[in-house]
Scaffold this active site. Structure first.
Site, short mmCIF file in Angstrom:
data_model
loop_
_atom_site.label_atom_id
_atom_site.label_comp_id
_atom_site.label_asym_id
_atom_site.label_seq_id
_atom_site.Cartn_x
_atom_site.Cartn_y
_atom_site.Cartn_z
N GLN A 52 0.85 -1.19 0.00
CA GLN A 52 0.00 0.00 0.00
C GLN A 52 0.89 1.24 0.00
OE1 GLN A 52 -3.20 -0.55 -0.48
NE2 GLN A 52 -2.72 -2.73 -0.35
N GLY A 53 0.45 2.29 -0.65
CA GLY A 53 1.23 3.53 -0.65
C GLY A 53 2.02 3.72 -1.93
N CYS A 54 1.95 2.75 -2.83
CA CYS A 54 2.62 2.88 -4.12
C CYS A 54 1.60 3.30 -5.17
CB CYS A 54 3.26 1.56 -4.54
SG CYS A 54 4.57 1.02 -3.45
N GLN A 55 2.00 4.21 -6.03
CA GLN A 55 1.09 4.67 -7.09
C GLN A 55 0.86 3.54 -8.09
OE1 GLN A 55 2.62 7.83 -9.54
NE2 GLN A 55 0.59 8.55 -10.05
N SER A 56 1.92 2.82 -8.44
CA SER A 56 1.77 1.68 -9.34
C SER A 56 1.56 0.43 -8.48
CB SER A 56 3.01 1.53 -10.22
OG SER A 56 4.16 1.64 -9.44
#
Length: 138
Positions: free
Chosen positions: A52-56
């Site tokens: 979680q927390g990644c754009q991709s």
């Protein structure tokens, strides 16, 4: 004081990057590193393993091999795959103690903290946090 494998890997990474004069070449090198990630089975691409927390999309799996933690990860974005390759080079196949004792100074040393977009930087930190979190649980 002996240098840990993780610390040694950071130093070698920093030296690898010194040959590039500009950030376009460095980005290309990061992307090329990502293309060499080992296969990540589709069966592992689950919500549970998603960072979680990644754009991709990023998925990370950890397996214990003896006293070592072996991380495997993948992303659907080329530059993020390269960042994963960097993290795995430093932190995978290490003991939990070694992982926790290795500060990620390569971020500043390589200038990644300045040259990545805020969303990529957040994603990188989310991946790092996950690695440390897994190590703390062992």
């Amino acid at each position: 004081m002996s240098t840990s494998g993780a610390e040694q890997a950071q130093q070698e990474l920093i030296e690898d990057f010194e040959i590039f004069d500009n950030w376009m070449d460095r980005y290309q090198y990061i992307i090329d590193m990502g293309k060499q990630l080992p296969d990540f089975p589709d069966a592992w691409k689950t919500e549970e393993l998603k960072i979680q927390g990644c754009q991709s999309n990023v998925w990370m799996q950890c397996e214990e091999e003896g006293d070592k933690l072996v991380f495997k990860a993948t992303s659907d974005a080329a530059i993020v795959s390269g960042l994963i390759a960097i993290l795995l080079r430093i932190y995978s196949d290490r003991t939990a103690g070694e992982i926790l004792a290795t500060e990620p100074h390569f971020l500043a040393d390589l200038g990644l903290d300045k040259h990545l977009s805020p969303t990529r930087s957040n994603g990188l930190h989310a991946m790092l946090e996950k690695i440390y979190q897994v190590a703390q649980q062992h």
